[in-house]
Design a protein around this motif. Structure first.
Motif, short mmCIF file in Angstrom:
data_model
loop_
_atom_site.label_atom_id
_atom_site.label_comp_id
_atom_site.label_asym_id
_atom_site.label_seq_id
_atom_site.Cartn_x
_atom_site.Cartn_y
_atom_site.Cartn_z
N GLU A 26 28.79 37.53 33.05
CA GLU A 26 29.60 38.68 33.47
C GLU A 26 30.84 38.22 34.23
OE1 GLU A 26 29.04 42.89 35.95
OE2 GLU A 26 27.29 41.67 35.43
N MET A 27 30.69 37.22 35.08
CA MET A 27 31.84 36.68 35.82
C MET A 27 32.86 36.08 34.87
SD MET A 27 29.91 34.89 39.05
CE MET A 27 31.42 34.43 39.90
N LEU A 28 32.39 35.40 33.82
CA LEU A 28 33.32 34.84 32.83
C LEU A 28 34.08 35.95 32.11
CD1 LEU A 28 31.09 32.00 31.30
CD2 LEU A 28 33.10 31.70 32.75
N ARG A 29 33.38 37.02 31.76
CA ARG A 29 34.06 38.14 31.07
C ARG A 29 35.12 38.78 31.94
NH1 ARG A 29 28.70 39.21 29.35
NH2 ARG A 29 28.44 40.81 30.96
N GLU A 30 34.86 38.82 33.25
CA GLU A 30 35.78 39.50 34.16
C GLU A 30 36.81 38.57 34.78
OE1 GLU A 30 33.39 41.52 37.02
OE2 GLU A 30 32.39 42.79 35.52
N SER A 31 36.82 37.30 34.37
CA SER A 31 37.82 36.32 34.83
C SER A 31 37.91 36.27 36.35
CB SER A 31 39.20 36.64 34.22
OG SER A 31 39.14 36.65 32.83
N ARG A 32 36.79 36.02 36.99
CA ARG A 32 36.73 36.04 38.46
C ARG A 32 36.88 34.66 39.09
NH1 ARG A 32 33.30 40.65 41.19
NH2 ARG A 32 33.42 42.31 39.64
N PHE A 33 37.53 33.74 38.42
CA PHE A 33 37.55 32.36 38.90
C PHE A 33 38.92 31.94 39.43
CE2 PHE A 33 33.90 32.67 36.23
CZ PHE A 33 32.96 31.87 36.84
N ASP A 34 38.89 31.02 40.40
CA ASP A 34 40.10 30.46 40.99
C ASP A 34 40.73 29.48 40.00
OD1 ASP A 34 42.08 29.42 42.56
OD2 ASP A 34 40.76 28.43 43.99
N VAL A 35 41.95 29.78 39.56
CA VAL A 35 42.62 28.91 38.58
C VAL A 35 44.05 28.58 39.00
CG1 VAL A 35 41.24 29.78 36.65
CG2 VAL A 35 43.39 30.92 37.21
N GLU A 36 44.45 28.97 40.20
CA GLU A 36 45.87 28.90 40.56
C GLU A 36 46.32 27.49 40.90
OE1 GLU A 36 46.40 31.69 43.70
OE2 GLU A 36 45.85 33.42 42.47
N ARG A 37 45.53 26.74 41.64
CA ARG A 37 45.93 25.40 42.11
C ARG A 37 44.81 24.41 41.77
NH1 ARG A 37 49.62 24.64 46.17
NH2 ARG A 37 48.21 23.21 47.26
N PRO A 59 35.10 31.50 43.58
CA PRO A 59 34.36 30.66 42.65
C PRO A 59 35.31 29.85 41.77
CG PRO A 59 34.45 32.90 41.80
CD PRO A 59 35.14 32.92 43.15
N HIS A 60 34.86 28.66 41.38
CA HIS A 60 35.66 27.86 40.45
C HIS A 60 34.73 27.02 39.58
CE1 HIS A 60 35.22 24.87 43.76
NE2 HIS A 60 35.12 24.03 42.75
N LEU A 61 35.31 26.44 38.54
CA LEU A 61 34.59 25.58 37.60
C LEU A 61 35.21 24.19 37.61
CD1 LEU A 61 34.33 28.01 34.54
CD2 LEU A 61 32.51 27.43 36.15
N ARG A 62 34.34 23.17 37.47
CA ARG A 62 34.81 21.80 37.40
C ARG A 62 34.09 21.06 36.27
NH1 ARG A 62 33.32 21.80 42.98
NH2 ARG A 62 31.82 20.10 42.65
#
Length: 492
Positions: free
Chosen positions: A31-42, A329-332
């Motif tokens: 659900e989080m992936l569908r809603e694009s709830r991740f930190d991607v700015e820096r 939240p973020h992904l690595r």
């Protein structure tokens, strides 16, 4: 290794509850992936280095509790064996002189830690496998005091139901058995972390898998174990065997190993977490009180504790990581293929090569993985672990060729372009990629230096193997502290 876990036993109800909770976490993650709830700015990069401790005679020093108390720095943490510690380096951006900042920070931290470790009779060594390790150093008594390690050991052997056979055929042969997971502690590695967006994750993970073999070839530093010359990167087969929960009959059924290269290119980060849940039973079924769905629907950021703990017990060479930092939240992608050492400079050069190469491949118009089978990437990985810088590899459009030729002709220019895309200072880019280039031109990395030094000591100085191995470590430690790149190390 995930969160600390206290002393306990697990019931059937614990395992059923944990399985349900992991699947609920997976649903929330989707659900989080569908809603694009991740930190991607820096996007940030990170680094972890596992270290060996030795005494004044260059044997393993079972002193990590004393060393950590003396260092008193939260960046240093315990690891599986009492002769291991780990440094976690604060994340930073690559742009500008980010790699130089990594190098300066790690050198300063390790030098300060070394001074304090000496006060309790220990010294730090960055090497993939400590050449002076012997069977008596890897027993239940040498596990670190953290209850998690004893519990993990108990659960792995409960799943197996028998001792672990370790059999590695390389230049020489090793056949032994282990009744604990401590042989895993022999494998000390460098881990590079790269933060990516969910949309980019599959491309970066696929790129990391495609170049894993090349990384191992140029960075190999683990040719010796239990006094035998085995693979150039013996960490790979040793780690695979030391944490294998499968008895022979289970292997024959095609059950996946927990140390795993994988079996296919992916289209989403969800693929990896879903495979982990589908294929691997829980080793540490510890439930967190959080209801992840309730947290998400109330506007919070769920910890997904069970999913993260489970992910930490599936040892992919390129591992997906979900984490929460400062409430976001973020992904690595966690790149785990390289050994520790030989120097901080070599480590940072390996990082520059990796970060530049995966960015160039991930952003290419025609993805490499559309031209190359996944099994070819795995074949390259195993060939490079076995033969190191002398390996032959497959590459689309070029066929089979020496890995050094591939790096010099094709991959260094790609890494150059990728580092430009990260905004790395050109002088830094050229300094670090030049080190990888010189390794390929000289044919010398940590593994070849160790083996050549061992052979020289045995033949010219007529030393027996144990004495020669101590001398290898003595010379290695001196050169490691010089921070001269390994291709410049003389053979004593």
């Amino acid at each position: 290794m995930g969160e600390d876990v206290g002393v306990r036993t697990f019931s059937r109800e614990d395992r059923a509850r944990y399985r349900d909770k992991v699947r609920r976490c997976l649903d929330v993650f989707a659900e989080m992936l569908r809603e694009s709830r991740f930190d991607v700015e820096r996007p940030m990069t990170g680094l972890e280095i596992e270290l060996n401790l030795v005494d004044d005679g260059f044997d393993p020093a079972m002193r990590n509790a004393d060393v950590l108390e003396a260092i008193a720095d939260p960046a240093f943490q315990t690891e599986l064996g009492q002769f291991n510690v780990e440094i976690n380096v604060e994340p930073r951006r690559l742009a500008g002189t980010g790699t130089a900042a990594f190098e300066e920070h790690v050198r300063a931290s390790l030098n300060a830690a070394e001074e304090k470790a000496r006060t309790v009779g220990a010294h730090m060594v960055m090497v993939g496998i400590l050449p002076t390790l012997r069977p008596e150093h890897l027993t239940a008594e040498t596990l670190s005091a953290n209850p998690r390690y004893a519990l993990l050991n108990e659960q792995i052997f409960a799943a197996r139901g028998e001792d672990l056979p370790i059999a590695i055929s390389g230049v020489e042969r090793l056949a032994t058995t282990a009744d604990t997971i401590t042989p895993e502690a022999a494998c000390t590695s460098t881990q590079f972390h790269l933060q990516v967006s969910p949309a980019q994750f599959a491309d970066y993970w696929n790129a990391a898998q495609a170049v894993a073999g090349v990384q191992v070839a140029v960075g190999a530093n683990s040719p010796l174990f239990f006094g035998r010359e085995l693979w150039r990167e013996t960490r790979v087969p040793l780690f695979q065997q030391a944490t294998d929960t499968r008895a022979e009959e289970i292997k024959a059924q095609g059950v996946r190993p927990r140390v795993w290269f994988g079996e296919r290119w992916i289209t989403s980060v969800f693929d990896l977490f879903e495979e982990n849940v589908r294929y691997f039973p829980a080793l540490l079924p510890v439930c967190d009180p959080e209801d992840p769905a309730a947290t998400l629907h109330s506007g919070g950021v769920p910890k997904l504790a069970e999913l993260r703990l489970h992910n930490g017990t599936v040892y992919r060479w390129n591992r997906p990581v979900y984490d929460v930092l400062k409430g976001r939240p973020h992904l690595r992608v966690e790149n785990r293929v390289l050994p520790a050492g030989p120097t901080v400079l070599d480590t940072v050069a390996n990082g520059a090569f990796y970060f530049g190469l995966v960015r160039a491949l991930a952003e290419s118009d025609r993805p490499l993985w559309s031209q190359m089978s996944f099994s070819a990437a795995e074949e390259n990985f195993n060939a490079c672990a076995r033969h190191g810088i002398d390996a032959q590899v497959y590459w689309p459009g070029l066929g089979y060729l020496p890995v050094t030729e591939l790096v010099l002709r094709r991959l260094l220019p790609m890494a150059h372009h990728g580092l430009d895309r990260w905004g790395l200072d050109p002088a830094e880019r050229d300094r670090l990629l030049g080190i990888v280039e010189q390794r390929c031109l000289t044919g010398r990395n940590g593994a070849t230096w160790q083996v050549e030094t061992l052979h020289r000591l045995e033949s010219a100085d007529h030393m027996d193997r144990p004495a020669a191995l101590r001398e290898v470590v003595r010379h290695y430690v001196d050169l490691m502290h010089s921070n001269r790149p390994v291709h410049e190390w003389p053979i004593p």
